[in-house]
Design an enzyme around this catalytic site. Structure first.
Site, short mmCIF file in Angstrom:
data_model
loop_
_atom_site.label_atom_id
_atom_site.label_comp_id
_atom_site.label_asym_id
_atom_site.label_seq_id
_atom_site.Cartn_x
_atom_site.Cartn_y
_atom_site.Cartn_z
N GLU A 47 -0.18 34.70 -10.28
CA GLU A 47 0.02 35.04 -8.87
C GLU A 47 0.05 33.81 -7.97
OE1 GLU A 47 1.05 37.71 -7.76
OE2 GLU A 47 0.73 39.00 -9.50
N TYR A 130 -2.58 38.87 0.04
CA TYR A 130 -1.67 39.31 -1.03
C TYR A 130 -2.30 39.11 -2.41
CZ TYR A 130 1.48 39.17 -4.83
OH TYR A 130 2.00 39.40 -6.07
N ASP A 148 3.68 41.48 -0.24
CA ASP A 148 4.40 40.22 -0.20
C ASP A 148 5.75 40.45 0.48
OD1 ASP A 148 5.74 41.71 -2.05
OD2 ASP A 148 6.19 40.02 -3.35
#
Length: 367
Positions: A47, A130, A148
């Site tokens: 991520e 996020y 996102d």
DNA sequence: TACTCGTGGCG
DNA sequence: TCGCCAAGAGT
């Protein structure tokens, strides 16, 4: 949340939408290396790498990273230079500095277990709204929103939201919307499906609505306005900076490099000595200042630059005119400067612009 | 809030 | 060619 959005959510057949979306994801998802398991550490690394970075770019970096640092503990013990080196060329280098710091904190404060609450995980460096939601949902199955750019684009079309997604405050509207429609039985699939849909079908320009598994739920498609969404104001253009750089070789075949400051642009990366917006004389003067003036230094720079490098960042552009030079005599370097052999040089992390310089130098001078 | 912080691909 | 963009966060 405004009235119109509340109404649109109320009218939506949420259960059918969840089923159509999740089933599509299970059927059509790409085979990506970070989808092999849900180890929180691996999810976390992926991520961070994927922030503002394309999937195709991330894949080889992710593979190398996990091979070198297969566990949270191995990464926590890594030295700063090797951490920066493995990120070399990926950009946004504060990401890896923050990740390294946060992983070490997990080892010392959480017994090596990535926390599974929004409060705790959000306190980790580099983990924003996020990423917190992404790790919680994908690694732990917690039904938290992970909003996102993809999610905002997809949901702006499905729910007909005209808020400007370039504004930071807008993200909250989409988080509220996700909380209303998330599949609490499959939060990992649901969040990833929204992003995957944005990447494969609901693309920024010319979305493939005829292939979309949820087009029956999409208000923008119904109204024929999918290409007008999302609304996104564009940001101002970039500034331009002229630089002079020098590749300096000593008489025993070593090169002078220096470490950039620990904050700001390209923090902690290495580069060839560079001066901003100067001329040839300034460059020479600057170099003599950087080196030890009491030592017999002869900087024999060539009369012209051997290469010009243009490099575009998000918010500025560099034009670097690069000189080659040789230096003889004993050299006493200031802090942050280093004398290295060709082989040693390539063990340090350089920004792409200075990798370009090095490559051009080697070709020009037959190294 | 607005700006900073990288890079490579694409129409 | 060039502005826009791509799974954002920090300040």
């Amino acid at each position: 949340m405004n009235e119109q959005l509340q109404y649109n959510l109320k009218e939506m057949e949420i259960t059918t939408f969840q089923k159509d979306l999740v089933q599509w994801f299970i059927r059509e998802q790409r085979d990506l290396p970070w989808r092999k398991d849900s180890d929180p550490y691996k999810v976390w690394v992926s991520e961070i790498m994927l922030q503002q970075t394309r999937v195709d770019t991330v894949i080889p970096y992710y593979e190398r990273f996990l091979k070198k640092f297969p566990t949270l503990e191995t990464f926590a013990e890594a030295d700063d230079e090797s951490v920066l080196k493995i990120w070399e060329g990926l950009g946004y280098y504060s990401r890896v500095r923050n990740l390294h710091s946060a992983v070490k904190e997990v080892v010392t404060q959480y017994d090596g277990k990535v926390p599974n609450t929004l409060k705790e995980i959000s306190m980790l460096k580099g983990v924003g709204p996020y990423t917190a939601g992404a790790i919680l949902s994908i690694a732990y199955g917690v039904p938290a929103p992970a909003v996102d750019g993809n999610v905002m684009r997809v949901l702006s079309r499905i729910l007909l939201i005209y808020e400007d997604i370039a504004k930071p405050s807008t993200r909250k509207i989409f988080e509220d919307a996700v909380r209303e429609i998330i599949d609490c039985d499959h939060p990992s699939y649901f969040n990833q499906a929204l992003m995957e849909l944005g990447a494969l079908i609901c693309t920024p320009t010319s979305p493939s609505c005829l292939l979309c598994p949820v087009r029956e739920h999409c208000l923008a498609f119904s109204a024929g306005v999918e290409k007008d969404l999302p609304v996104k104001t564009r940001k101002k253009s970039t500034k331009h900076v002229d630089l002079l750089a020098a590749v300096l070789k000593t008489d025993n075949g070593k090169f002078i490099i220096r470490k950039r400051p620990s904050k700001g642009l390209l923090a902690n990366l290495w580069e060839f000595p560079t001066v901003e917006d100067g001329n040839f004389i300034q460059m020479r003067t600057s170099l003599l200042k950087y080196l030890d003036q009491e030592i017999n230094v002869k900087a024999q720079l060539e009369t012209g630059a051997f290469v010009k490098v243009d490099h575009v960042f998000s918010h500025l552009t560099w034009t670097i005119n690069v000189f080659a030079g040789s230096i003889s005599g004993e050299i006493n370097l200031e802090r942050n400067y280093l004398l290295v052999t060709k082989k040693e040089l390539e063990e340090y992390a350089f920004p792409v612009s200075h990798q370009t310089i090095w490559k051009a130098y080697k070709e020009k001078f037959q190294l």
